[in-house]
Design a protein around this motif. Structure first.
Motif, short mmCIF file in Angstrom:
data_model
loop_
_atom_site.label_atom_id
_atom_site.label_comp_id
_atom_site.label_asym_id
_atom_site.label_seq_id
_atom_site.Cartn_x
_atom_site.Cartn_y
_atom_site.Cartn_z
N ARG A 152 3.68 4.78 8.43
CA ARG A 152 2.97 6.02 8.72
C ARG A 152 3.78 7.17 8.14
O ARG A 152 5.02 7.17 8.23
CB ARG A 152 2.77 6.21 10.22
N ASP A 160 -1.30 13.02 7.27
CA ASP A 160 -1.14 12.03 8.33
C ASP A 160 -1.85 10.77 7.84
O ASP A 160 -3.06 10.67 7.89
CB ASP A 160 -1.73 12.50 9.65
N ILE A 161 -1.05 9.86 7.31
CA ILE A 161 -1.63 8.71 6.63
C ILE A 161 -0.92 7.44 7.08
O ILE A 161 0.28 7.45 7.38
CB ILE A 161 -1.54 8.89 5.10
N GLY A 200 -6.44 7.92 6.36
CA GLY A 200 -5.88 9.19 6.79
C GLY A 200 -6.05 10.31 5.78
O GLY A 200 -6.83 10.21 4.82
#
Length: 337
Positions: A152, A160-161, A200
């Motif tokens: 993450r 935010d992936i 995301g």
């Protein structure tokens, strides 16, 4: 030696003697263009100092640009060489010709330095890095991520992936020390894989790749915000409409151009800032992803795209599974030590 050439020589020395470790008995193919002639001259000067036989090709002397295909003379010469260097600027719709080149590299297991969009600034900056130190860090990051299930990444700009990883797909280290196992970009410093799934938001406040890099440079003041669902690009927004349209068109060239083919962590800790050149900026500490070709010959991914475009953000926090490895763009001491 001209002063400008003298400034390029330390980077050329690093490329030839450290990164590629060219030996006197090895034959070298050097490919350049009019824009990068002086950089190629510095590289050739270093190859000659080693004593290695070589051939130099200038793309504009062989075919009109943008190239429709890799010129036959270059392909034939590479079939006789142990090492190759590509130091030239990217032009729109030329990725296919570069893939033809790297197909030869992969098949013949050549050591290949891919210096696409190389500039004098990069030769004076990223190419002067201590690549043995970059390799040590890259090896540590590689050991951390190669068994990971998820990664993450977040940034203050809004990224935010999450990447879900497949243990059957390989991680690859390209630290700047180039072997016959995998050709590498110079400057070097990254570890990457083809992810199983990505979801995301990614705020591109660094740079976008291929020919868009030369057109738009650093995106610090006009970020491109993209949304990825189930590994596919589903949205892109920017105040710069031309950037958004060019990026959207590029990532919809074929059926997999919008698919995330690469998830990578930059490991060149000697880079201090994004400069607006993808060749160097994708090695900047943090996360970058690429849409398109997953480099299946190295990662094991079983799908293909005719395109590949990297996107870079800045100031990442990164978690590998539940363990944090980076805070605001700086690797934690647990990774560095």
């Amino acid at each position: 030696m001209h002063d400008s050439l003298k400034e390029l020589q330390p980077g050329a020395h690093n490329a030839v003697r450290v990164c590629l470790n060219i030996q006197p008995h090895e034959r070298v193919t050097v490919i350049t263009d009019e824009a990068c002639r002086e950089i190629a001259a510095a590289l050739v000067r270093e190859i000659e100092a080693v004593g290695a036989p070589h051939a130099l090709f200038v793309l504009e002397d062989l075919a009109p640009r943008p190239l429709a295909a890799l010129p036959a003379a270059i392909a034939q010469d590479m079939e006789r060489s142990d090492v190759s260097i590509f130091a030239a600027r990217a032009q729109a719709n030329e990725l296919g010709s570069r893939m033809q080149m790297t197909d030869i590299v992969n098949r013949r297991r050549m050591r290949h330095a891919h210096m696409v969009n190389i500039t004098d600034q990069i030769m004076r900056d990223g190419m002067r890095a201590d690549y043995r130190a970059v390799d040590r860090l890259s090896s540590r990051v590689f050991d951390i991520v190669r068994r990971a299930r998820t990664i993450r990444a977040t940034t203050p700009a809004g990224t935010d992936i999450r990447a879900d990883l497949d243990p059957a797909l390989k991680w690859v280290k390209t630290s700047g020390l180039i072997s016959s196992e995998k050709w590498g970009n110079l400057p070097g410093g990254e570890v990457f894989t083809a992810p199983r799934d990505v979801n995301g938001t990614f705020v591109i406040d660094g740079v976008v790749g291929d020919w868009l890099c030369d057109r738009y440079g650093t995106l610090k003041h006009s970020p491109l915000t993209i949304t990825v669902e189930r590994g596919r690009l589903v949205d892109a927004q920017s105040d710069n409409n031309a950037l958004r349209e060019d990026f959207w068109r590029y990532t919809h060239t074929d059926e997999n151009s919008d698919r995330v083919g690469e998830f990578a962590i930059g490991t060149n800790i000697e880079l201090k800032a994004v400069i607006g050149h993808i060749l160097q900026d994708e090695k900047f500490p943090g996360v970058h992803i690429a849409f398109g070709n997953p480099y299946g010959a190295h990662t094991g991914a079983r799908w293909y795209s005719s395109t590949h475009i990297d996107v870079v953000g800045t100031e990442f926090d990164i978690w590998v599974d539940s363990d944090k490895i980076m805070d605001k763009g700086t690797f934690l001491d647990s990774v560095m030590s």
